[in-house]
Design a protein around this motif. Structure first.
Motif, PDB file in Angstrom:
ATOM      1  N   PRO A 199       0.827  -1.230   0.000  1.00  0.00           N
ATOM      2  CA  PRO A 199       0.000   0.000   0.000  1.00  0.00           C
ATOM      3  C   PRO A 199       0.850   1.265   0.000  1.00  0.00           C
ATOM      4  N   ALA A 200       1.936   1.260   0.787  1.00  0.00           N
ATOM      5  CA  ALA A 200       2.775   2.454   0.848  1.00  0.00           C
ATOM      6  C   ALA A 200       3.434   2.710  -0.503  1.00  0.00           C
ATOM      7  N   LEU A 201       3.936   1.651  -1.124  1.00  0.00           N
ATOM      8  CA  LEU A 201       4.597   1.837  -2.417  1.00  0.00           C
ATOM      9  C   LEU A 201       3.621   2.343  -3.457  1.00  0.00           C
ATOM     10  N   LEU A 202       2.413   1.803  -3.413  1.00  0.00           N
ATOM     11  CA  LEU A 202       1.396   2.235  -4.370  1.00  0.00           C
ATOM     12  C   LEU A 202       1.150   3.745  -4.197  1.00  0.00           C
ATOM     13  N   ALA A 203       0.942   4.159  -2.940  1.00  0.00           N
ATOM     14  CA  ALA A 203       0.641   5.579  -2.695  1.00  0.00           C
ATOM     15  C   ALA A 203       1.827   6.460  -3.062  1.00  0.00           C
ATOM     16  N   LEU A 204       3.046   6.034  -2.677  1.00  0.00           N
ATOM     17  CA  LEU A 204       4.233   6.828  -3.000  1.00  0.00           C
ATOM     18  C   LEU A 204       4.416   6.944  -4.508  1.00  0.00           C
ATOM     19  N   GLY A 205       4.244   5.824  -5.165  1.00  0.00           N
ATOM     20  CA  GLY A 205       4.433   5.821  -6.610  1.00  0.00           C
ATOM     21  C   GLY A 205       3.429   6.718  -7.298  1.00  0.00           C
ATOM     22  N   LEU A 206       2.165   6.563  -6.876  1.00  0.00           N
ATOM     23  CA  LEU A 206       1.099   7.287  -7.552  1.00  0.00           C
ATOM     24  C   LEU A 206       1.123   8.767  -7.210  1.00  0.00           C
ATOM     25  N   TYR A 207       1.438   9.099  -5.947  1.00  0.00           N
ATOM     26  CA  TYR A 207       1.288  10.485  -5.516  1.00  0.00           C
ATOM     27  C   TYR A 207       2.581  11.277  -5.541  1.00  0.00           C
ATOM     28  N   LEU A 208       3.735  10.625  -5.659  1.00  0.00           N
ATOM     29  CA  LEU A 208       4.969  11.407  -5.704  1.00  0.00           C
ATOM     30  C   LEU A 208       5.863  11.064  -6.886  1.00  0.00           C
ATOM     31  N   ALA A 209       6.006   9.790  -7.192  1.00  0.00           N
ATOM     32  CA  ALA A 209       6.942   9.431  -8.261  1.00  0.00           C
ATOM     33  C   ALA A 209       6.333   9.679  -9.639  1.00  0.00           C
ATOM     34  N   TYR A 210       5.112   9.177  -9.840  1.00  0.00           N
ATOM     35  CA  TYR A 210       4.465   9.355 -11.140  1.00  0.00           C
ATOM     36  C   TYR A 210       4.314  10.839 -11.511  1.00  0.00           C
ATOM     37  N   ILE A 253     -13.081  11.232  -8.860  1.00  0.00           N
ATOM     38  CA  ILE A 253     -13.064  11.759  -7.494  1.00  0.00           C
ATOM     39  C   ILE A 253     -13.253  13.269  -7.527  1.00  0.00           C
ATOM     40  N   GLY A 254     -12.625  13.893  -8.533  1.00  0.00           N
ATOM     41  CA  GLY A 254     -12.765  15.329  -8.691  1.00  0.00           C
ATOM     42  C   GLY A 254     -12.238  16.081  -7.493  1.00  0.00           C
ATOM     43  N   LYS A 255     -12.843  17.239  -7.258  1.00  0.00           N
ATOM     44  CA  LYS A 255     -12.454  18.008  -6.075  1.00  0.00           C
ATOM     45  C   LYS A 255     -13.365  17.589  -4.944  1.00  0.00           C
ATOM     46  N   SER A 256     -12.848  16.846  -3.993  1.00  0.00           N
ATOM     47  CA  SER A 256     -13.710  16.339  -2.929  1.00  0.00           C
ATOM     48  C   SER A 256     -12.864  15.989  -1.721  1.00  0.00           C
ATOM     49  N   TYR A 257     -13.553  15.653  -0.651  1.00  0.00           N
ATOM     50  CA  TYR A 257     -12.836  15.258   0.554  1.00  0.00           C
ATOM     51  C   TYR A 257     -11.994  14.011   0.300  1.00  0.00           C
ATOM     52  N   LEU A 258     -12.570  13.056  -0.427  1.00  0.00           N
ATOM     53  CA  LEU A 258     -11.823  11.835  -0.698  1.00  0.00           C
ATOM     54  C   LEU A 258     -10.503  12.171  -1.381  1.00  0.00           C
ATOM     55  N   GLY A 259     -10.580  13.103  -2.341  1.00  0.00           N
ATOM     56  CA  GLY A 259      -9.382  13.494  -3.072  1.00  0.00           C
ATOM     57  C   GLY A 259      -8.318  14.079  -2.161  1.00  0.00           C
ATOM     58  N   ILE A 260      -8.734  14.951  -1.257  1.00  0.00           N
ATOM     59  CA  ILE A 260      -7.726  15.611  -0.418  1.00  0.00           C
ATOM     60  C   ILE A 260      -7.191  14.642   0.633  1.00  0.00           C
ATOM     61  N   TRP A 261      -8.028  13.710   1.097  1.00  0.00           N
ATOM     62  CA  TRP A 261      -7.512  12.718   2.049  1.00  0.00           C
ATOM     63  C   TRP A 261      -6.423  11.885   1.395  1.00  0.00           C
ATOM     64  N   LEU A 262      -6.710  11.443   0.154  1.00  0.00           N
ATOM     65  CA  LEU A 262      -5.714  10.640  -0.561  1.00  0.00           C
ATOM     66  C   LEU A 262      -4.439  11.442  -0.796  1.00  0.00           C
ATOM     67  N   ALA A 263      -4.623  12.711  -1.206  1.00  0.00           N
ATOM     68  CA  ALA A 263      -3.454  13.536  -1.506  1.00  0.00           C
ATOM     69  C   ALA A 263      -2.592  13.727  -0.252  1.00  0.00           C
ATOM     70  N   HIS A 264      -3.235  14.070   0.857  1.00  0.00           N
ATOM     71  CA  HIS A 264      -2.468  14.264   2.087  1.00  0.00           C
ATOM     72  C   HIS A 264      -1.793  12.970   2.519  1.00  0.00           C
ATOM     73  N   THR A 265      -2.479  11.847   2.321  1.00  0.00           N
ATOM     74  CA  THR A 265      -1.866  10.566   2.666  1.00  0.00           C
ATOM     75  C   THR A 265      -0.593  10.351   1.854  1.00  0.00           C
ATOM     76  N   GLY A 266      -0.705  10.577   0.551  1.00  0.00           N
ATOM     77  CA  GLY A 266       0.451  10.378  -0.312  1.00  0.00           C
ATOM     78  C   GLY A 266       1.599  11.301   0.070  1.00  0.00           C
ATOM     79  N   PHE A 267       1.277  12.591   0.300  1.00  0.00           N
ATOM     80  CA  PHE A 267       2.337  13.562   0.580  1.00  0.00           C
ATOM     81  C   PHE A 267       2.956  13.343   1.961  1.00  0.00           C
ATOM     82  N   GLY A 268       2.184  12.763   2.885  1.00  0.00           N
ATOM     83  CA  GLY A 268       2.707  12.575   4.233  1.00  0.00           C
ATOM     84  C   GLY A 268       3.513  11.294   4.397  1.00  0.00           C
ATOM     85  N   LEU A 269       3.344  10.365   3.458  1.00  0.00           N
ATOM     86  CA  LEU A 269       3.964   9.052   3.619  1.00  0.00           C
ATOM     87  C   LEU A 269       5.486   9.047   3.735  1.00  0.00           C
TER      88      LEU A 269
END
Lengths: 335, 382
Positions: A59-70, B239-255
């Protein structure tokens, strides 16, 4: 559905989903795919252990890949294309970059960013070092530290409001409500100054806001480093008759050089990404533009994805040396 | 030796004073906004906040009642009232009718008005306007007074901003929106990151070092790069502009930070515990949930605070991934920026709105400072 309820459900689904995924996938691996029983028990255990890390990481790799690498790759691609009206993209090569280079606003942003890059990390680290050294020597040092550290918790937007009040300007015949102008007038200034609209110097008034926020960060890290200095080195210097300044600059600072470098680079990264302060206080008017705000302007006001992406790539290129340095350090440390 | 001891105590004094100066300098701006949020619009507009603490002499610009309230007494037109409104508690020392000459008269004097007529002002603010012709215009003439008013602090600003549903500048909705963004965006990345961090810290597999290096690299990737590609992605998958979108985005950026912090911490846990558990036949899943996770609480708390502060204070991600044209999902930071544009001069609104949004992070900061500092020390790449 109300957003609050949606949020609650997302938490539940997210948490249950995550735990469920990890639990079930591990169970599947151990019970169904490679059970540690039967004639191949040993081989199965080995195989399961080969696969398990990737179950944990997936899950972490998927999120990192999709949200930062891609996005890095995609932004690079977008910076080399233009949107065609009606959908689709057209390959334009370096044309976006060329066009960007011809814009005075871009060079203004570059110039300001360079100023920010020189002033903010230097001042924050300097003040942080000073605060760390001084607060370590007094009884109420911890209280002082948390008060200087406090702006870290305040949003850039909140800080922008706070400092806009400091910089506020009223006509001469009225009482000044901004501290800076009140002091300026009290010291014999003739006219109240509009600090944020006077080009060149106004950038520095914006920088003060970030310095104010980042000093606490520098102080906390440097203070820990100062405490880690072996006592004997300081004692030896005292015995040899060094004065406090010599002890600080010749004994202490050289020993925490690496930490200073880390603080410096971390603040540099923050500076390169600074957006909110400029966006909220001047929005890049009066020659205060910076790259991140320039990019936002291009992407969402001018709706020009090509140039917007190109300026994002410029930010990435500026970050690159620090990225490489960090990675090399981390690898060296692991060995 | 005396010499050294003497210079030492002087030095201690200087150090104390320096720190005091530094702390004041750092506190002053925030304190100013804080005080301002308890003052009325008039007070903020006419005097600096540092005067709010004392009974102070203020220069005020006030207006008499508008001409429509005039009454005819004999052949004279009269407007009467009090400059300070219903409950006067200030005392006027001098006053004037021109901005260039604000101290021309003392209480009880009568002044000629430029537009015709005469005005008499008493020390308590009571005034009487007299004219042989009818007063004209929409507003009453200005009176410049120098008055000593007791400090007056009010909660009215907070009532207006938070509890007045009719107020278009209200922050209540934005407050809940921010909360809605923040909580899931803080909890979800922790869980995802914790499993990954365990694998990177305690499992052996090819490519591990490379992955750790990649995480360190991603730590500093500016999120500016992610805006357009991800918005495009969100729009294309609905997803568009929505809460789901921002939750996912913050998750990705915080990881990256989450994985980095947690891995460093977990790697520092004693090897014996984990190996003993392995020998006793615990699976990795059990080791993780029963041993590692509880032991890693300080690191989890550190990251939670970081992520909370960051998502609460964020403007850019919210503007790109959440806030649409309807404005129903605006967050506090975005609302404040909006107010700075539309209400730039209304400091009572701005100061209060800003403080509503600052208050929660400050509370978290002072309550959990220990974990925040720990996280900072672990998180800065050494």
């Amino acid at each position: 559905m109300s957003p609050a309820l949606q949020g609650l459900m997302t938490i539940v689904i997210g948490v249950v989903g995550c735990v469920g995924y990890f639990y079930l996938s591990n169970q599947f691996l151990d019970k169904v795919l490679y059970p540690p029983r039967g004639p191949n028990a040993g081989r199965n255990i080995n195989r399961a252990n080969l696969i398990r890390p990737w179950l944990f990481l997936f899950p972490a790799l998927l999120a990192l890949g999709l949200y930062l690498a891609y996005p890095v790759v995609e932004t690079l691609r977008l910076s080399l294309t233009d949107r065609v009206p009606g959908g689709g993209y057209k390959w334009v090569g370096l044309q976006n970059y060329q066009q960007m280079m011809q814009e005075p606003k871009f060079w203004e942003a570059m110039r300001n960013n360079m100023l920010w890059l020189i002033v903010v990390p230097a001042m924050s680290t300097g003040f942080g070092l000073l605060a760390a050294q001084l607060t370590d020597r007094i009884r109420w040092g911890n209280l002082a530290k948390s008060l200087i550290f406090m702006p870290m918790a305040i949003s850039f937007v909140g800080a922008a409001v706070i400092w806009k009040l400091v910089y506020d300007t009223r006509p001469l015949e009225q009482d000044q409500i901004g501290v800076l102008n009140a002091i300026y007038i009290a010291l014999g200034g003739a006219e109240p100054q509009t600090w944020l609209t006077t080009p060149f110097w106004n950038s520095f008034f914006l920088m003060i806001v970030l310095i104010w926020i980042q000093t606490g960060f520098a102080m906390v890290i440097l203070s820990a480093a100062l405490r880690g200095i072996p006592e004997e080195t300081v004692e030896a210097a005292i015995v040899d008759g060094a004065n406090p300044f010599q002890i600080f600059f010749k004994i202490k600072v050289p020993q925490i050089k690496n930490t200073i470098l880390v603080v410096w680079t971390t603040i540099t990264i923050t500076v390169l990404k600074v957006f909110d302060i400029v966006f909220a206080m001047t929005n890049g008017q009066w020659e205060t533009q910076v790259l991140a705000n320039y990019m936002y302007d291009k992407l969402f006001r001018a709706d020009d994805w090509g140039i917007g992406s190109a300026s994002a790539i410029v930010i990435m290129i500026l970050v690159m040396p620090i990225l490489v340095w960090n990675v090399r350090n981390a690898r060296a440390e692991m060995k | 030796m005396n010499n050294i001891a003497g210079s030492r105590s002087a030095l201690v004094w200087i150090v104390n004073l320096c720190v005091l100066g530094l702390v004041c300098l750092w506190l002053f701006p925030t304190f100013g906004l804080f005080v301002s949020s308890f003052r009325t619009a008039d007070q903020i507009a006419t005097s600096g906040w540092w005067r709010a603490v004392f009974a102070s002499e203020q220069n005020l610009t006030l207006r008499t009642a508008p001409p429509e309230t005039q009454v005819q007494q004999g052949d004279m037109y009269v407007i009467e009232g009090n400059l300070f409104g219903e409950n006067p508690d200030a005392v006027i020392s001098v006053w004037g009718v021109s901005s260039r000459d604000i101290d021309a008269y003392t209480p009880g004097d009568t002044a000629e008005l430029r537009r015709g007529g005469e005005i008499t002002v008493q020390a308590d603010g009571a005034y009487r306007l007299v004219n042989s012709e009818a007063f004209e215009g929409k507003r009453g003439p200005r009176v410049f007074v120098t008055a000593t008013a007791p400090p007056e602090l009010t909660f009215q600003n907070y009532k207006n901003i938070l509890f007045d549903p009719a107020n278009v500048d209200g922050m209540a909705k934005a407050f809940f929106n921010t909360l809605t963004v923040t909580i899931p965006a803080t909890i979800i990345p922790i869980l995802v990151a914790a499993f990954a961090a365990y694998a990177l810290a305690w499992m052996d597999f090819p490519g591990r070092a490379l992955l750790i290096a990649a995480v360190v690299g991603l730590l500093v990737v500016p999120l500016q790069l992610a805006l357009i590609p991800l918005l495009k992605l969100h729009l294309s998958i609905g997803i568009g502009k929505s809460y789901l979108g921002i939750w996912l985005a913050h998750t990705g950026f915080g990881l990256p930070l989450a994985i980095y912090l947690l891995r460093n911490y977990m790697a520092g846990l004693p090897r014996d515990i984990i190996e003993n558990a392995r020998v006793d036949g615990a699976t990795d899943f059990q080791i993780f949930t029963k041993i590692i996770l509880p032991l890693s609480f300080p690191a989890l708390a550190s990251f939670a605070i970081f992520q909370f502060l960051w998502t609460w204070n964020d403007l850019l991600v919210a503007k790109v991934f959440l806030i649409d044209a309807s404005g129903q999902t605006t967050v506090m930071t975005a609302q404040i920026v909006e107010l700075m544009g539309t209400r730039g001069g209304n400091w009572e609104i701005l100061a209060t709105a800003a403080f509503v949004s600052i208050a929660v992070p400050l509370l978290v900061f002072f309550a959990m400072q220990k974990y925040l500092v720990r996280g900072l020390l672990a998180g800065s790449v050494k």
